[in-house]
Design an enzyme around this catalytic site. Structure first.
Site, PDB file in Angstrom:
ATOM      1  CB  CYS A 160      43.192 -15.095  -8.060  1.00 26.79           C
ATOM      2  SG  CYS A 160      42.520 -14.220  -6.609  1.00 26.79           S
TER       3      CYS A 160
ATOM      4  CB  THR B 113      45.040  -8.324  -6.895  1.00 23.89           C
ATOM      5  OG1 THR B 113      44.936  -9.465  -5.799  1.00 23.89           O
ATOM      6  CG2 THR B 113      46.097  -8.532  -7.953  1.00 23.89           C
TER       7      THR B 113
ATOM      8  CG  LEU C 245      54.997 -29.263 -10.203  1.00 25.04           C
ATOM      9  CD1 LEU C 245      56.270 -30.327  -9.871  1.00 25.04           C
ATOM     10  CD2 LEU C 245      55.199 -29.087 -11.640  1.00 25.04           C
TER      11      LEU C 245
ATOM     12  CG  ASN D  35      48.075 -14.708  -7.914  1.00 26.92           C
ATOM     13  OD1 ASN D  35      48.560 -15.398  -7.115  1.00 26.92           O
ATOM     14  ND2 ASN D  35      46.829 -14.224  -7.828  1.00 26.92           N
TER      15      ASN D  35
HETATM   16  N1  LIG Z   1      39.452 -14.456  -3.803  1.00 25.21           N
HETATM   17  C1  LIG Z   1      40.764 -14.643  -3.460  1.00 25.21           C
HETATM   18  O1  LIG Z   1      41.156 -15.807  -3.216  1.00 25.21           O
HETATM   19  C2  LIG Z   1      41.805 -13.518  -3.533  1.00 25.21           C
HETATM   20  C3  LIG Z   1      43.105 -13.971  -2.973  1.00 25.21           C
HETATM   21  C4  LIG Z   1      43.886 -12.658  -3.109  1.00 25.21           C
HETATM   22  C5  LIG Z   1      43.596 -11.459  -3.539  1.00 25.21           C
HETATM   23  N2  LIG Z   1      42.359 -11.289  -4.029  1.00 25.21           N
HETATM   24  C6  LIG Z   1      41.916 -10.044  -4.515  1.00 25.21           C
HETATM   25  O2  LIG Z   1      41.283  -9.464  -3.403  1.00 25.21           O
HETATM   26  C7  LIG Z   1      40.323  -8.513  -3.977  1.00 25.21           C
HETATM   27  C8  LIG Z   1      38.968  -8.934  -3.705  1.00 25.21           C
HETATM   28  O3  LIG Z   1      38.565 -10.413  -4.033  1.00 25.21           O
HETATM   29  P1  LIG Z   1      37.308 -10.921  -3.670  1.00 25.21           P
HETATM   30  O4  LIG Z   1      37.451 -12.401  -4.249  1.00 25.21           O
HETATM   31  O5  LIG Z   1      37.061 -10.937  -1.972  1.00 25.21           O
HETATM   32  O6  LIG Z   1      36.126 -10.337  -4.430  1.00 25.21           O
HETATM   33  P2  LIG Z   1      34.384 -10.403  -4.096  1.00 25.21           P
HETATM   34  O7  LIG Z   1      34.043  -9.933  -5.256  1.00 25.21           O
HETATM   35  O8  LIG Z   1      34.164 -11.619  -3.382  1.00 25.21           O
HETATM   36  O9  LIG Z   1      34.444  -9.126  -2.951  1.00 25.21           O
HETATM   37  C9  LIG Z   1      34.607  -7.640  -3.212  1.00 25.21           C
HETATM   38  C10 LIG Z   1      33.520  -7.113  -2.483  1.00 25.21           C
HETATM   39  O10 LIG Z   1      33.515  -5.749  -2.571  1.00 25.21           O
HETATM   40  C11 LIG Z   1      32.033  -4.988  -2.616  1.00 25.21           C
HETATM   41  N3  LIG Z   1      32.375  -3.708  -3.118  1.00 25.21           N
HETATM   42  C12 LIG Z   1      32.624  -3.473  -4.389  1.00 25.21           C
HETATM   43  N4  LIG Z   1      32.540  -2.035  -4.610  1.00 25.21           N
HETATM   44  C13 LIG Z   1      32.442  -1.456  -3.137  1.00 25.21           C
HETATM   45  C14 LIG Z   1      32.479  -0.225  -2.644  1.00 25.21           C
HETATM   46  N5  LIG Z   1      32.949   0.905  -3.471  1.00 25.21           N
HETATM   47  N6  LIG Z   1      32.439  -0.144  -1.363  1.00 25.21           N
HETATM   48  C15 LIG Z   1      32.146  -1.278  -0.693  1.00 25.21           C
HETATM   49  N7  LIG Z   1      32.200  -2.267  -0.839  1.00 25.21           N
HETATM   50  C16 LIG Z   1      32.422  -2.533  -2.366  1.00 25.21           C
HETATM   51  C17 LIG Z   1      31.448  -6.169  -3.387  1.00 25.21           C
HETATM   52  O11 LIG Z   1      29.828  -5.838  -3.189  1.00 25.21           O
HETATM   53  C18 LIG Z   1      31.815  -7.554  -2.877  1.00 25.21           C
HETATM   54  O12 LIG Z   1      31.087  -7.908  -1.885  1.00 25.21           O
HETATM   55  C19 LIG Z   1      40.427  -8.645  -5.565  1.00 25.21           C
HETATM   56  O13 LIG Z   1      41.237  -7.692  -6.006  1.00 25.21           O
HETATM   57  C20 LIG Z   1      41.084  -9.971  -5.699  1.00 25.21           C
HETATM   58  O14 LIG Z   1      42.021  -9.946  -6.611  1.00 25.21           O
HETATM   59  C21 LIG Z   1      41.364 -12.327  -3.864  1.00 25.21           C
END
Ligand SMILES: NC(=O)c1ccc[n+]([C@@H]2O[C@H](COP(=O)([O-])OP(=O)(O)OC[C@H]3O[C@@H](n4cnc5c(N)ncnc54)[C@H](O)[C@@H]3O)[C@@H](O)[C@H]2O)c1
Length: 432
Positions: A263, A122, A252, A210
């Site tokens: 998020c 995101t 709701l 969201n």
């Molecule tokens: N978690 C959710 O339910 C969800 C749903 C929709 C969207 N998102 C979006 O997706 C994105 C990821 O969310 P998440 O919950 O999976 O995050 P997370 O923190 O679980 O995972 C992110 C991963 O990226 C790795 N990382 C960081 N920098 C890096 C780099 N330079 N190279 C390689 N790996 C690297 C971290 O070590 C970590 O393992 C965010 O932008 C979030 O807003 C999350």
């Protein structure tokens, strides 16, 4: 079969990597967290997510997915490179793009000619241009690439099902329709409606979705407050509203602690920040956040009203993750609520079916218990914060016996007020 790199193997990247592998593609997951990569290589799932461990192991065994810390081992052969790194809040509420910047920088040197970079994290509006410019800066030999915005909507706790059966797939491009056609082929197996738009609109779809869901939650939580004052029951009000097709029944359910997670809070804050930067005044977004913080304060106030001074009281907490079926505690209501309890001198004993490892780091002053009954034993009040099935099915007759003072704050309206009162609890629900 496509060759895919997934950059960032967290809650989103890991589920996507495993799902793409399961669909028959050749996937390499890349992460800078070496411990996580070692775990994944060994077939150990670093997060609690239903169905994910089995899928991870079967796809590792079939050789369709592998993991590395080295971009050079993954990106050069990939047609698609998905950026799935974290974009948390900065102290000012804007999205922290350091991980995206670093991922784009590191992958640029290894991209093959014609590769498609997919922004799945995101990211704020304009990030398609941001990632494109970072990669362009690092490519000096004329290699071509595309950057497509493809925001993600999966729900933790239901992520595997959501990835295989998405409500919609959003693809944002400014000029690269060939890349979009290739992504459509990759997603064909999922049989979901695909909306193709420009990159900024795609990025905005994610924030608007969201923020809308968070608005619905703060709305019903505000209705709950009013219901309490006027003698109505918010659960029935929500049911009655939900039959209206224009409103719908989802999101709701009033909750004492408000919404949390990795998020909603950060995305509402980030959109408010984006709006301010664009000279808008996002009144509604500010109200959504304010109501949410108030929920947590109100919850602790209700607890104090029922127990008197919290100093040296033993308070049991059931549920620490921000929602059921996940171990994720990021911005969980439990963190704020427990911090307030501790600051008033309470002793907190807590149990969660999945988040105990994370809780050990996040809440070092809380006594963590092996089951819900140990947490409730001798307690002056029991606060239910996360609606895990285990709590819905708990033996509340036993619980009322083992507590010192059977005060029950049911923060998710899991129990029937009449049944709980008959059992002997002083019962406090939400919006009742
Ligand atoms: N978690 C959710 O339910 C969800 C749903 C929709 C969207 N998102 C979006 O997706 C994105 C990821 O969310 P998440 O919950 O999976 O995050 P997370 O923190 O679980 O995972 C992110 C991963 O990226 C790795 N990382 C960081 N920098 C890096 C780099 N330079 N190279 C390689 N790996 C690297 C971290 O070590 C970590 O393992 C965010 O932008 C979030 O807003 C999350």
């Amino acid at each position: 079969m496509a060759q895919i790199s997934i950059i960032g193997t967290g809650y989103v990247g890991l589920v996507y990597g495993v799902a793409f592998a399961d669909l028959g593609n050749d996937v390499v997951g890349v992460d800078i967290d070496a411990d996580k990569i070692e775990q994944l290589k060994a077939g150990e799932c670093p997060i609690y997510e239903p169905r994910l461990p089995e899928l991870l192991r079967s796809n590792l065994q079939s050789g369709r997915i592998s993991f590395t810390t080295e971009y050079a081992d993954a990106v050069p052969q990939s047609e698609f490179v998905f950026i799935c790194v974290d974009t948390p809040s900065t102290p000012t509420g804007e999205a922290d793009m350091r991980a995206v910047r670093s991922a784009a920088t590191m992958l640029a040197g290894h991209l093959r000619d014609g590769a498609i970079v997919v922004n799945k994290s995101t990211m704020p509006i304009g990030s398609g241009d941001f990632v494109t410019s970072i990669i362009s800066e690092h490519i000096t030999d004329g290699r071509e690439f595309s950057v497509i915005s493809n925001p993600e909507f999966l729900r933790e706790g239901n992520a595997v099902a959501d990835v295989f059966h998405p409500d919609r797939i959003i693809l944002g491009t400014d000029n690269d329709h060939d890349a979009v056609e290739q992504l459509k082929v990759l997603y064909r197996a999922l049989d979901a409606p695909i909306v193709v738009t420009d990159r900024r609109s795609a990025e905005m779809v994610k924030y608007a979705s969201n923020s809308f869901l968070a608005t619905k939650l703060s709305f019903i939580n505000e209705m709950a407050q009013i219901c309490e004052r006027v003698g109505a029951d918010v659960s029935v009000v929500a049911e009655g509203m939900g039959y209206d097709e224009r409103i719908g029944p989802h999101f709701l359910q009033a909750s004492g602690g408000g919404f949390g997670g990795s998020c909603f809070p950060k995305d509402v804050r980030a959109l408010a920040h984006i709006a301010h930067e664009a000279d808008c005044h996002p009144q509604l977004l500010h109200a959504v956040m304010e109501i949410n913080q108030d929920q947590r304060r109100r919850f602790v106030k209700r607890l104090q009203e029922k127990t008197g001074d919290l100093f040296q009281k033993d308070i049991a907490v059931w549920g620490l993750s921000f929602k059921e079926n996940t171990d994720d505690m990021r911005e969980s209501p439990s963190l704020d609520i427990i911090t307030m309890m501790l600051s008033r001198g309470a002793n907190v004993r807590a149990y969660d079916p999945a988040a105990m490892d994370r809780a050990r780091e996040e809440l070092p002053k809380v006594q963590l218990c092996g089951n819900p009954y140990d947490a409730a034993t001798g307690a002056d009040a029991l606060c239910v914060i996360t609606p895990w099935n285990e709590f819905k099915q708990a033996n509340m007759g036993k619980v009322v016996e083992i507590m010192r003072n059977p005060v029950l704050l049911d923060g998710r309206n899991l129990y029937s007020p009449n049944v709980m009162t008959d059992l002997g609890f002083t019962y406090v629900g939400v919006g009742k």
